[in-house]
Design a protein around this motif. Structure first.
Motif, mmCIF file in Angstrom:
data_model
loop_
_atom_site.group_PDB
_atom_site.id
_atom_site.type_symbol
_atom_site.label_atom_id
_atom_site.label_comp_id
_atom_site.label_asym_id
_atom_site.label_seq_id
_atom_site.Cartn_x
_atom_site.Cartn_y
_atom_site.Cartn_z
ATOM 1 N N ARG A 55 0.843 -1.123 0.003
ATOM 2 C CA ARG A 55 0.091 0.056 0.067
ATOM 3 C C ARG A 55 0.904 1.160 -0.111
ATOM 4 O O ARG A 55 0.633 2.040 -0.700
ATOM 5 N N GLU A 56 2.014 1.338 0.721
ATOM 6 C CA GLU A 56 2.683 2.419 1.077
ATOM 7 C C GLU A 56 3.496 2.680 -0.532
ATOM 8 O O GLU A 56 3.573 3.881 -0.930
ATOM 9 N N ALA A 57 3.952 1.460 -1.053
ATOM 10 C CA ALA A 57 4.403 1.679 -2.498
ATOM 11 C C ALA A 57 3.623 2.372 -3.518
ATOM 12 O O ALA A 57 4.036 3.074 -4.211
ATOM 13 N N ASP A 58 2.266 1.625 -3.408
ATOM 14 C CA ASP A 58 1.393 2.303 -4.326
ATOM 15 C C ASP A 58 1.192 3.517 -4.356
ATOM 16 O O ASP A 58 1.105 4.345 -5.256
ATOM 17 N N MET A 59 1.079 4.345 -2.902
ATOM 18 C CA MET A 59 0.585 5.405 -2.784
ATOM 19 C C MET A 59 1.922 6.336 -3.357
ATOM 20 O O MET A 59 1.720 7.517 -3.919
ATOM 21 N N LEU A 60 3.221 6.054 -2.845
ATOM 22 C CA LEU A 60 4.281 6.597 -3.298
ATOM 23 C C LEU A 60 4.367 6.794 -4.943
ATOM 24 O O LEU A 60 4.880 7.852 -5.319
ATOM 25 N N ARG A 61 4.018 5.598 -5.516
ATOM 26 C CA ARG A 61 4.003 5.487 -6.999
ATOM 27 C C ARG A 61 3.337 6.720 -7.346
ATOM 28 O O ARG A 61 3.392 7.468 -8.343
ATOM 29 N N LEU A 62 1.858 6.832 -6.848
ATOM 30 C CA LEU A 62 0.944 7.768 -7.311
ATOM 31 C C LEU A 62 1.382 9.205 -7.137
ATOM 32 O O LEU A 62 1.273 10.125 -7.823
ATOM 33 N N SER A 100 4.456 10.082 -7.071
ATOM 34 C CA SER A 100 5.575 10.440 -8.212
ATOM 35 C C SER A 100 5.076 10.589 -9.502
ATOM 36 O O SER A 100 5.630 11.370 -10.418
ATOM 37 N N GLU A 101 3.786 10.186 -9.679
ATOM 38 C CA GLU A 101 3.030 10.539 -10.931
ATOM 39 C C GLU A 101 2.281 11.946 -10.980
ATOM 40 O O GLU A 101 1.615 12.313 -11.851
ATOM 41 N N GLY A 102 2.599 12.641 -9.774
ATOM 42 C CA GLY A 102 1.998 13.801 -9.583
ATOM 43 C C GLY A 102 0.667 13.971 -8.991
ATOM 44 O O GLY A 102 -0.071 15.164 -8.847
ATOM 45 N N HIS A 105 11.014 14.265 -0.991
ATOM 46 C CA HIS A 105 12.025 13.490 -0.453
ATOM 47 C C HIS A 105 11.735 12.058 -0.434
ATOM 48 O O HIS A 105 12.614 11.056 -0.814
ATOM 49 N N ALA A 106 10.646 11.832 -0.018
ATOM 50 C CA ALA A 106 10.350 10.412 -0.093
ATOM 51 C C ALA A 106 10.094 9.705 -1.385
ATOM 52 O O ALA A 106 10.622 8.445 -1.636
ATOM 53 N N VAL A 107 9.597 10.240 -2.439
ATOM 54 C CA VAL A 107 9.619 9.808 -3.700
ATOM 55 C C VAL A 107 11.015 9.504 -4.284
ATOM 56 O O VAL A 107 11.256 8.337 -4.970
ATOM 57 N N GLY A 108 11.818 10.579 -4.041
ATOM 58 C CA GLY A 108 13.345 10.648 -4.378
ATOM 59 C C GLY A 108 14.088 9.371 -3.848
ATOM 60 O O GLY A 108 14.521 8.691 -4.485
ATOM 61 N N TYR A 109 13.823 9.047 -2.457
ATOM 62 C CA TYR A 109 14.427 8.176 -1.785
ATOM 63 C C TYR A 109 13.980 6.716 -2.461
ATOM 64 O O TYR A 109 14.681 5.637 -2.800
ATOM 65 N N ALA A 110 12.652 6.629 -2.626
ATOM 66 C CA ALA A 110 11.998 5.275 -3.117
ATOM 67 C C ALA A 110 12.462 4.965 -4.534
ATOM 68 O O ALA A 110 12.944 3.750 -4.690
ATOM 69 N N LEU A 111 12.717 6.113 -5.320
ATOM 70 C CA LEU A 111 13.217 5.839 -6.609
ATOM 71 C C LEU A 111 14.740 5.373 -6.616
ATOM 72 O O LEU A 111 15.100 4.492 -7.405
ATOM 73 N N ARG A 112 15.289 5.968 -5.959
ATOM 74 C CA ARG A 112 16.812 5.925 -5.618
ATOM 75 C C ARG A 112 17.049 4.304 -5.004
ATOM 76 O O ARG A 112 18.120 3.750 -5.617
ATOM 77 N N ASP A 116 -2.463 14.334 -6.007
ATOM 78 C CA ASP A 116 -2.418 14.971 -4.887
ATOM 79 C C ASP A 116 -3.310 13.950 -3.911
ATOM 80 O O ASP A 116 -3.771 12.940 -4.410
ATOM 81 N N THR A 117 -3.485 14.542 -2.603
ATOM 82 C CA THR A 117 -4.031 13.620 -1.805
ATOM 83 C C THR A 117 -5.485 13.140 -2.210
ATOM 84 O O THR A 117 -5.779 11.981 -2.131
ATOM 85 N N ALA A 118 -6.234 14.112 -2.562
ATOM 86 C CA ALA A 118 -7.599 13.596 -3.051
ATOM 87 C C ALA A 118 -7.577 12.734 -4.076
ATOM 88 O O ALA A 118 -8.235 11.872 -4.121
ATOM 89 N N GLU A 119 -6.804 12.892 -5.267
ATOM 90 C CA GLU A 119 -6.522 11.932 -6.318
ATOM 91 C C GLU A 119 -6.265 10.574 -6.019
ATOM 92 O O GLU A 119 -6.624 9.613 -6.583
ATOM 93 N N ILE A 120 -5.171 10.612 -5.043
ATOM 94 C CA ILE A 120 -4.778 9.262 -4.490
ATOM 95 C C ILE A 120 -5.777 8.445 -3.805
ATOM 96 O O ILE A 120 -6.103 7.366 -4.045
ATOM 97 N N ALA A 121 -6.569 9.186 -3.002
ATOM 98 C CA ALA A 121 -7.777 8.735 -2.393
ATOM 99 C C ALA A 121 -8.862 8.095 -3.182
ATOM 100 O O ALA A 121 -9.080 6.914 -3.104
#
Length: 218
Positions: free
Chosen positions: A161-168, A170-172, A207-214, A174-179
């Motif tokens: 679930r965390e990975a899915d949300m970070l992926r979203l 990274s795709e730009g 920062h979280a997205v950058g960390y996850a991608l790296r 926002d909170t409402a759209e991810i929900a």
């Protein structure tokens, strides 16, 4: 320095040596076992003939691992561990690899449990609390996955679930759209992302997205 104490007694009792860097802990365990007629405690001079070597520590650090490795060289003794905590599955595996056959938590080390531990070790039995066994199996499984997939170790730091949300993120989105995309409430999305940022000690979502991608997490 680790010490061993002796309490003379008849033959066929289980000979045991107690090792602990903390003098108070050492005295406490020796006092508990000395009262039991089934146990003969041996001192430093006789430690080589101990059937059971009981090591009591807070955690398994380098010094403890070195002691366990030395004890393993004595084929006549089996080693048990009374431990405060295992900080990781790696520490637990390290203890097992150093020859530990039985484990008891310090918080549970009353006289009866210590006696059962020593007798079980002397009989060649393995003793490991169920939750620690599960922790060990999870850790070994993780290592096996890592050997097959270089990213497996990193993936274990995020839930699906965390990975899915970070992926979203990274795709730009926002909170409402991810929900809407994940069918979670906005509050849940915020909580999940906050948990990731806090746990990984990151600054913000970017920062979280950058960390996850790296690290190959998404």
């Amino acid at each position: 320095m680790p010490r061993a104490h002796k309490n003379g007694g008849p033959d066929r009792r289980v000979t045991a040596a107690v090792y602990a860097s903390d003098p108070v802990l050492h005295v406490g365990i020796v006092h508990q076992l000395r009262q039991r007629p089934e146990i003969e405690l041996v001192d430093d001079a006789d430690a080589q003939r101990a059937q059971v070597s009981l090591v009591a520590v807070d955690t398994v650090d380098d010094e403890t691992a070195a002691l366990l490795s030395r004890l393993r060289l004595n084929s006549g003794t089996r080693t048990g561990l009374v431990v405060g905590t295992f900080e990781s599955g790696d520490a637990l595996q390290r203890a097992i690899e150093c020859g530990v056959t039985a484990v008891l938590r310090r918080a549970e080390a009353d006289q009866d449990r210590l006696l059962r531990l020593v007798l079980a070790i002397a009989n060649g039995e393995g003793v490991l609390p169920g939750d620690l066994l599960a922790k060990l199996l999870d850790h070994v499984g993780s290592l096996q996955r890592s050997a097959l997939d270089p990213n497996a170790a990193s993936l274990s730091t995020l839930t699906p679930r965390e990975a899915d949300m970070l992926r979203l993120v990274s795709e730009g989105l926002d909170t409402a759209e991810i929900a809407r995309k994940t069918s979670y409430s906005e509050r849940t999305v915020k909580n999940v992302l906050h948990e990731v940022i806090t746990r990984l000690q990151l600054r913000n979502r970017t920062h979280a997205v950058g960390y996850a991608l790296r690290n190959g997490l998404i």
